[in-house]
Enzyme design. Structure first.
Site, PDB file in Angstrom:
ATOM      1  N   PRO A  73      -0.291  -2.045   8.080  1.00 33.10           N
ATOM      2  CA  PRO A  73       0.187  -0.927   7.257  1.00 33.10           C
ATOM      3  C   PRO A  73       1.610  -0.470   7.578  1.00 33.10           C
ATOM      4  CG  PRO A  73      -1.302  -0.156   8.941  1.00 33.10           C
ATOM      5  CD  PRO A  73      -1.310  -1.647   9.046  1.00 33.10           C
ATOM      6  N   LYS A 110       8.040  -5.936  -4.961  1.00 32.17           N
ATOM      7  CA  LYS A 110       7.754  -5.424  -6.300  1.00 32.17           C
ATOM      8  C   LYS A 110       7.722  -3.905  -6.192  1.00 32.17           C
ATOM      9  CE  LYS A 110       4.648  -9.246  -7.399  1.00 32.17           C
ATOM     10  NZ  LYS A 110       3.673  -9.596  -6.365  1.00 32.17           N
ATOM     11  N   MET A 137      -2.688   2.109  -4.552  1.00 33.63           N
ATOM     12  CA  MET A 137      -1.799   2.271  -5.720  1.00 33.63           C
ATOM     13  C   MET A 137      -2.324   3.356  -6.651  1.00 33.63           C
ATOM     14  SD  MET A 137      -1.047  -1.771  -6.376  1.00 33.63           S
ATOM     15  CE  MET A 137      -2.604  -2.361  -5.744  1.00 33.63           C
ATOM     16  N   ILE A 182      -6.188  -8.397   0.249  1.00 34.90           N
ATOM     17  CA  ILE A 182      -6.587  -7.177  -0.468  1.00 34.90           C
ATOM     18  C   ILE A 182      -5.423  -6.727  -1.345  1.00 34.90           C
ATOM     19  CG2 ILE A 182      -7.242  -4.746  -0.221  1.00 34.90           C
ATOM     20  CD1 ILE A 182      -8.822  -5.536   2.221  1.00 34.90           C
ATOM     21  N   ASP A 184       7.395  -8.719   1.385  1.00 35.75           N
ATOM     22  CA  ASP A 184       7.216  -7.707   0.347  1.00 35.75           C
ATOM     23  C   ASP A 184       7.956  -6.417   0.674  1.00 35.75           C
ATOM     24  OD1 ASP A 184       5.629  -9.229  -1.205  1.00 35.75           O
ATOM     25  OD2 ASP A 184       3.740  -8.448  -0.427  1.00 35.75           O
TER      26      ASP A 184
HETATM   27  N1  SAH Z   1      -2.470  -5.726   0.964  1.00 39.23           N
HETATM   28  C1  SAH Z   1      -2.212  -4.336   1.181  1.00 39.23           C
HETATM   29  C2  SAH Z   1      -2.252  -3.539  -0.106  1.00 39.23           C
HETATM   30  C3  SAH Z   1      -1.135  -3.891  -1.046  1.00 39.23           C
HETATM   31  S1  SAH Z   1      -1.129  -2.910  -2.480  1.00 39.23           S
HETATM   32  C4  SAH Z   1      -3.237  -3.799   2.193  1.00 39.23           C
HETATM   33  O1  SAH Z   1      -4.187  -4.481   2.537  1.00 39.23           O
HETATM   34  O2  SAH Z   1      -3.047  -2.689   2.662  1.00 39.23           O
HETATM   35  C5  SAH Z   1       0.009  -1.660  -2.061  1.00 39.23           C
HETATM   36  C6  SAH Z   1      -0.708  -0.364  -1.819  1.00 39.23           C
HETATM   37  O3  SAH Z   1      -1.254  -0.360  -0.513  1.00 39.23           O
HETATM   38  C7  SAH Z   1       0.154   0.859  -1.867  1.00 39.23           C
HETATM   39  O4  SAH Z   1       0.398   1.290  -3.184  1.00 39.23           O
HETATM   40  C8  SAH Z   1      -0.669   1.844  -1.098  1.00 39.23           C
HETATM   41  O5  SAH Z   1      -1.731   2.333  -1.876  1.00 39.23           O
HETATM   42  C9  SAH Z   1      -1.278   0.948  -0.037  1.00 39.23           C
HETATM   43  N2  SAH Z   1      -0.514   0.994   1.211  1.00 39.23           N
HETATM   44  C10 SAH Z   1       0.180   0.007   1.802  1.00 39.23           C
HETATM   45  N3  SAH Z   1       0.705   0.430   2.982  1.00 39.23           N
HETATM   46  C11 SAH Z   1       0.323   1.699   3.132  1.00 39.23           C
HETATM   47  C12 SAH Z   1       0.516   2.685   4.143  1.00 39.23           C
HETATM   48  N4  SAH Z   1       1.221   2.434   5.256  1.00 39.23           N
HETATM   49  N5  SAH Z   1      -0.045   3.902   3.958  1.00 39.23           N
HETATM   50  C13 SAH Z   1      -0.771   4.180   2.877  1.00 39.23           C
HETATM   51  N6  SAH Z   1      -0.980   3.294   1.894  1.00 39.23           N
HETATM   52  C14 SAH Z   1      -0.457   2.078   2.013  1.00 39.23           C
END
Ligand code: SAH
Length: 462
Positions: free
Chosen positions: A225, A270, A383, A306, A248
């Site tokens: 994250p 994106k 999202m 995911i 990304d």
């Molecule tokens: N593959 C990623 C998700 C990608 S979609 C995963 O497994 O986490 C992108 C979304 O992930 C963002 O819009 C948000 O909802 C979430 N996200 C990614 N990083 C985040 C973070 N540090 N804190 C909160 N939401 C996060």
């Protein structure tokens, strides 16, 4: 970083040192190890320094400093036992644009000398910008244990072997990868202790074993994250040896820093509602770079499987017969739950938890709202910031409790993490009033466990 570490070539160069007492002696202990021509100016010198002069390690002019001494030197050490004299020399040297070090007067110094572990030609310099000499000493002692006295000879041996490797591989990237495999960071302590003969054999075997055409590959890697603490060791390892890193928008710089400086970094972010790289273009980049024989890391935020469009990339790789591997990562929902101390599943309450997206290819994503509106349903929405009003509306229409707890975790695990505890009825309002822009996870049905758990996080608002 205020002080830039550089290794200055001293061969055939003159270094001036003024002073012959303990301060000068400390500086000379390092300087005498260099190839520089050392010019010492001082009316008198201590015993140890006198011995070095006798041994021919430097020339000594037995007199006081005069300005002409600054001619034709590259570095100046003002190291008399008199602070005023040192300050004056430092000022004169600075006026001439020379780099000067004044003993015990940090502000007058253009450079400071780091703590050194000298295993020439392997040199480790450790600096704390003067903040903590004791920490520097502790680090130095750790480095001394890591680097055996033979590591210098090993480096010289590698230098010889590099010529063989160069003959075999034309591209710099290929050669770097070859060496990265030899020293891959696993059990570095043991690797630094191999004998020159063993290294010789290892390099010869590896050279013989390399197939004529190097096969590229792609590793899908979860970057977690955001906090580099939440990166797996596997992710670190492949980042360390990657030739190409395709990353990304949400991948933080801290994590990219695990890649090699020489790697090629390709940003394919994106931005929601903004400019973006089309998925097809990303697939093409991955295929092309792997076909060129590169070790490609496809770095995605959280877990790559995911909401990461991994299938599309894996399909493209399979179609073109490219080898791939996947290294999972900590998904944002897991990090968000950890930040608020909420168990995603609880015995006797929810037997499942849904990971939802607020958006899909068609716009706001449709879901099984009826199930999600049930009292024991729990979900984490990715999202979901822009879709919060839509989600709220659908859940309420399907009978969800207006007071259902909802926690928003923005930038989970990062320094700028924000936690907002709210309710379903107040969700869009809370997002707007707190200026939540994302990336954020909406935890539906979850409240922060207690203030103590989340207290260490920054920006907490309950
Ligand atoms: N593959 C990623 C998700 C990608 S979609 C995963 O497994 O986490 C992108 C979304 O992930 C963002 O819009 C948000 O909802 C979430 N996200 C990614 N990083 C985040 C973070 N540090 N804190 C909160 N939401 C996060």
């Amino acid at each position: 970083m205020r002080y830039l570490p550089v290794h200055v070539d001293t061969q055939g160069k003159s270094i001036l040192i003024v002073g012959g007492g303990p301060a000068a002696e400390a500086k000379l202990r390092t300087l005498t190890k260099t190839d520089a021509v050392i010019r010492l100016i001082s009316p008198e010198v201590g015993d140890e320094v006198a011995r070095w002069v006798e041994d021919g390690l430097m020339t000594w002019e037995q007199r006081s400093f005069k300005e002409a001494d600054l001619d034709d030197v590259i570095l100046v050490y003002a190291a008399t036992e008199d602070d005023d004299v040192n300050a004056k020399i430092a000022a004169l040297a600075t006026d001439r644009g020379l780099l000067v070090n004044a003993a015990d007067q940090k502000d007058a110094c253009a450079f400071i000398t780091p703590a050194l572990v000298d295993r020439s030609p392997v040199i480790v310099s450790i600096g704390t910008e003067g903040t903590s000499p004791s920490l520097a000493r502790a680090l130095k002692s750790e480095m001394e244990q890591l680097l055996p006295p033979t590591v210098g000879a090993l480096a010289n041996k590698i230098n010889v072997l590099r010529a063989h490797v160069k003959r075999k591989f034309e591209s710099v990237a290929d050669r770097q990868r070859f060496w990265a495999d030899i020293f891959d960071g696993r059990d570095l302590r043991a690797q630094l202790r191999v004998s020159e003969d063993v290294l010789d054999t290892r390099v010869a075997e590896k050279l013989a074993g390399e197939v004529a055409v190097k096969k590229g590959s792609v590793t899908l890697v979860g970057a977690g994250p955001g906090s580099s603490d939440l990166l797996t060791l596997g992710a670190r390892r492949v980042l360390h040896s990657a030739d190409v890193i395709v990353y990304d928008r949400l991948v933080s710089q801290d994590i990219l820093d695990f890649g090699r400086r020489e790697a090629e970094y390709i940003y394919v972010g994106k931005t929601p509602g903004g400019a973006s790289t089309a998925q097809d273009d990303i697939n093409t980049i991955l295929v092309q770079k792997a076909r060129e024989g590169h070790a490609v890391v496809r770095l995605k935020s959280g877990d790559p499987l995911i909401f990461g469009r991994a299938d599309e990339e894996l399909d493209a790789l399979s179609t073109h017969g490219i080898d791939y591997a996947i290294i999972p990562g900590i998904t944002a929902a897991a990090a968000a739950a950890a930040s608020i101390g909420a168990s995603l599943t609880t015995r006797g309450r929810n037997k499942s938890v849904s990971f939802l997206t607020g958006h899909d290819a068609k716009g706001f994503a449709d879901q099984d709202w009826k199930s999600l509106a049930a009292p024991h349903a729990r979900a984490a929405v990715y999202m979901g910031v822009g879709a919060s009003r839509f989600i709220q509306g659908r859940l309420l229409i399907h009978g969800a409790d207006r007071d259902m707890a909802v926690t928003i975790v923005e930038n989970a695990s990062r320094d700028n993490q924000i936690i907002v505890a709210t309710t379903l009825s107040d969700l869009p309002n809370a997002i707007e009033s707190r200026g939540i822009k994302g990336p954020a996870i909406l935890l539906l049905g979850y409240a922060p466990r207690d203030a103590a758990v989340i207290a260490p996080n920054m920006g907490v608002a309950l």
